[in-house]
Design an enzyme around this catalytic site. Structure first.
Site, PDB file in Angstrom:
ATOM      1  N   CYS A  25      55.870  43.592   6.412  1.00 55.11           N
ATOM      2  CA  CYS A  25      55.716  44.106   5.034  1.00 55.11           C
ATOM      3  C   CYS A  25      57.061  44.269   4.341  1.00 55.11           C
ATOM      4  CB  CYS A  25      54.970  45.435   5.034  1.00 55.11           C
ATOM      5  SG  CYS A  25      53.373  45.301   5.844  1.00 55.11           S
ATOM      6  N   HIS A  76      50.837  38.135 -11.496  1.00 54.97           N
ATOM      7  CA  HIS A  76      51.820  37.089 -11.202  1.00 54.97           C
ATOM      8  C   HIS A  76      53.264  37.550 -11.432  1.00 54.97           C
ATOM      9  CE1 HIS A  76      48.266  34.633 -10.769  1.00 54.97           C
ATOM     10  NE2 HIS A  76      49.031  33.741 -10.157  1.00 54.97           N
ATOM     11  N   GLU A 118      45.247  46.965  -1.459  1.00 50.31           N
ATOM     12  CA  GLU A 118      45.972  45.713  -1.197  1.00 50.31           C
ATOM     13  C   GLU A 118      45.085  44.748  -0.430  1.00 50.31           C
ATOM     14  OE1 GLU A 118      49.253  46.795   1.297  1.00 50.31           O
ATOM     15  OE2 GLU A 118      50.602  46.956  -0.412  1.00 50.31           O
TER      16      GLU A 118
HETATM   17  N1  LIG Z   1      50.489  53.815   3.458  1.00 51.32           N
HETATM   18  C1  LIG Z   1      50.800  52.512   3.268  1.00 51.32           C
HETATM   19  N2  LIG Z   1      51.051  51.741   4.326  1.00 51.32           N
HETATM   20  C2  LIG Z   1      51.333  50.432   4.140  1.00 51.32           C
HETATM   21  C3  LIG Z   1      51.364  49.889   2.862  1.00 51.32           C
HETATM   22  C4  LIG Z   1      51.126  50.738   1.750  1.00 51.32           C
HETATM   23  O1  LIG Z   1      51.147  50.318   0.585  1.00 51.32           O
HETATM   24  N3  LIG Z   1      50.843  52.032   1.992  1.00 51.32           N
HETATM   25  N4  LIG Z   1      51.611  48.571   2.697  1.00 51.32           N
HETATM   26  C5  LIG Z   1      51.805  47.756   3.695  1.00 51.32           C
HETATM   27  C6  LIG Z   1      52.061  46.307   3.412  1.00 51.32           C
HETATM   28  O2  LIG Z   1      52.202  46.034   2.054  1.00 51.32           O
HETATM   29  C7  LIG Z   1      51.126  45.296   3.992  1.00 51.32           C
HETATM   30  O3  LIG Z   1      51.010  44.136   3.194  1.00 51.32           O
HETATM   31  C8  LIG Z   1      49.799  45.731   4.435  1.00 51.32           C
HETATM   32  O4  LIG Z   1      49.781  45.079   5.665  1.00 51.32           O
HETATM   33  P1  LIG Z   1      48.764  45.349   6.786  1.00 51.32           P
HETATM   34  O5  LIG Z   1      48.506  46.779   6.989  1.00 51.32           O
HETATM   35  O6  LIG Z   1      49.301  44.551   7.892  1.00 51.32           O
HETATM   36  O7  LIG Z   1      47.462  44.739   6.137  1.00 51.32           O
HETATM   37  P2  LIG Z   1      46.427  43.811   6.797  1.00 51.32           P
HETATM   38  O8  LIG Z   1      45.104  44.065   6.170  1.00 51.32           O
HETATM   39  O9  LIG Z   1      46.921  42.409   6.707  1.00 51.32           O
HETATM   40  O10 LIG Z   1      46.420  44.352   8.270  1.00 51.32           O
HETATM   41  P3  LIG Z   1      45.881  43.724   9.586  1.00 51.32           P
HETATM   42  O11 LIG Z   1      45.518  44.918  10.393  1.00 51.32           O
HETATM   43  O12 LIG Z   1      47.036  42.962  10.110  1.00 51.32           O
HETATM   44  O13 LIG Z   1      44.713  42.869   9.226  1.00 51.32           O
HETATM   45  C9  LIG Z   1      51.844  48.254   5.067  1.00 51.32           C
HETATM   46  N5  LIG Z   1      51.561  49.623   5.198  1.00 51.32           N
HETATM   47 ZN   LIG Z   2      51.965  44.198   1.170  1.00 51.65          ZN
END
Ligand SMILES: Nc1nc2c(c(=O)[nH]1)N=C([C@H](O)[C@H](O)COP(=O)(O)OP(=O)(O)OP(=O)(O)O)CN2
Ligand SMILES: [Zn+2]
Length: 130
Positions: A25, A76, A118
């Site tokens: 991230c 974007h 997200e």
């Molecule tokens: N409290 C928060 N924790 C995290 C945030 C956030 O905004 N608030 N953001 C991120 C990252 O932006 C990331 O893109 C999220 O990644 P991840 O948790 O890996 O998301 P996935 O759904 O792709 O997770 P998988 O479990 O790998 O499928 C991180 N943390």
């Molecule tokens: Zn992210």
């Protein structure tokens, strides 16, 4: 007290990285952000586009973030470039940024809640005490 609660939902696509994050991230990557907004009020108001007191707030006021970044929205863009100093690009702070910017254009007495996700599995809600 009786009140109206206006709800709207939209997405925007943007890239971001979380500064100093130890992991993926911390690298530039993208999301289709989903935003849900709720605006509540005990009375109705006019808007920039409608002179009659018939709405909690104009949907156009709530949905600004879905516009292209070149038209004042967040679609974007690289969020790290667009969000002002003091906001990091976590979902938490994106929600607060959208909340703060939207509140500037809402009529007095309208309370707002902003939810940002997200991914389909994770989201955050931001609101302030009345
Ligand atoms: N409290 C928060 N924790 C995290 C945030 C956030 O905004 N608030 N953001 C991120 C990252 O932006 C990331 O893109 C999220 O990644 P991840 O948790 O890996 O998301 P996935 O759904 O792709 O997770 P998988 O479990 O790998 O499928 C991180 N943390
Ligand atoms: Zn992210």
């Amino acid at each position: 007290m009786a009140k109206w609660t206006l709800k709207t939902e939209f997405t925007f696509d943007a890239a971001h990285f979380i500064k100093d994050y130890a992991g993926p991230c911390g690298r530039v990557h993208g999301h289709t952000y989903r935003v849900r907004m709720e605006a509540a009020a005990p009375k109705l108001h006019s808007s920039e586009y409608c002179p009659h007191e018939v709405m909690v707030a104009d949907f156009r006021t709530l949905r600004w973030a879905k516009r292209d970044v070149e038209k004042g929205g967040l679609d974007h863009c690289l969020l790290n470039d667009v969000m002002p100093e003091g906001y990091e690009t976590t979902a938490e702070m994106i929600a607060k940024f959208i909340y703060d910017k939207t509140c500037q254009d809402l009529p007095d007495g309208v309370t707002l809640k902003v939810c940002v996700s997200e991914t389909p599995d994770s989201w955050v809600e931001y609101e302030e005490d009345a």
